[in-house]
Design an enzyme around this catalytic site. Structure first.
Site, short mmCIF file in Angstrom:
data_model
loop_
_atom_site.label_atom_id
_atom_site.label_comp_id
_atom_site.label_asym_id
_atom_site.label_seq_id
_atom_site.Cartn_x
_atom_site.Cartn_y
_atom_site.Cartn_z
N GLU A 53 17.14 32.39 66.94
CA GLU A 53 15.77 31.89 66.78
C GLU A 53 14.76 32.86 67.35
OE1 GLU A 53 15.32 29.20 64.82
OE2 GLU A 53 17.47 29.55 64.69
N ARG B 265 14.52 60.36 56.55
CA ARG B 265 14.32 61.23 55.39
C ARG B 265 12.98 61.97 55.43
NH1 ARG B 265 11.56 59.24 51.39
NH2 ARG B 265 12.71 60.24 49.73
#
Ligand code: ADE
Length: 237
Positions: free
Chosen positions: A122, A160
């Protein structure tokens, strides 16, 4: 860049960072990625990492002690103001700021050491956010069962963009979003497949005409599926 992922499910990450550009960047020494089990930083004999929420309610909340201990082990301090320069401690949660290409670029440029805390259940005890976290990131308006998949998304999008990660043959400059537009369509051989032909202009067009065609196609696609990207400041539209 050094990346450390904190999770209660280290096995989740298996070989996920061992393919393609991330693998190549690791081998080239551009990035070092390590995954750590939060449970190993739990000091009690049951290695408890979560507990019931104060005030009642469903589910379990990740406890603060093991996460503080993990950060102290990685950074030498749990004082946010004393973090070494270039340190970013990110909590992945649906409450975070929406992640986008600009967010990925900012981390790629500014973070020398990126620590990703995967939320679970939660939630995470809010004192982690208050004291340790430098930014909270959501990868989209949906709820995952934990931050692990989101951490993979962030690592991929950031790595990247690191200098030299893509190699000389490619660049991130033509990516979708890098110019505020979605990418244009791409084709490869054969020039005709099951009656479907590659647009003529790509076969015998000139460089300038091809660039013009690509930009028109990118605009067309963006207008069709992501009109929101064209609204706002981008005056050159
Ligand atoms: N954890 C659960 N849902 C998430 C989301 N959308 N982004 C990041 N972390 C999450």
């Amino acid at each position: 860049m050094k990346i450390d992922v904190l999770t209660i499910f280290p096995e989740f990450f298996g070989q996920v960072f061992d393919f393609g550009i991330i693998r190549r960047a690791k081998l080239a020494g551009i990035v070092d990625v390590n995954v750590h089990d939060i449970r190993e930083f739990a000091a009690d004999k049951h290695k408890m990492v979560d507990d019931r929420p104060f005030g009642g309610g469903d589910g379990m909340v990740l406890k603060p002690e093991p996460i503080f201990a993990a950060i102290e082990s990685l950074l030498g301090t749990s004082e946010r103001a004393a973090y070494p320069a270039g340190t970013k401690v990110v909590l992945l949660s649906p409450q975070g700021k929406p992640f986008d290409q600009t967010g990925a670029e900012d981390l790629a440029e500014q973070a020398a050491h990126l620590v990703l805390i995967c939320g679970r259940y939660e939630g995470v005890d809010e004192r982690v956010n208050d004291a340790l976290v430098t930014q909270e990131i959501s990868i989209g308006d949906y709820v995952l069962s934990g931050g692990e998949a989101a951490a993979v998304v962030v690592v991929d999008a950031v790595v990247r963009l690191l200098p030299d990660a893509l190699g000389s043959e490619t660049s991130a400059g033509n990516d979708s979003f890098s110019n505020g537009l979605l990418d244009c369509p791409h084709y490869t051989r054969p020039a005709e497949f099951r009656g479907m032909k590659v647009p003529d202009i790509l076969l015998n067009g000139h460089h300038a005409e091809i660039e013009k065609w690509r930009r028109e196609k990118a605009l067309e696609k963006t207008r069709l599926v992501r009109k929101d990207l064209l609204e706002g400041e981008n005056g050159e539209m």
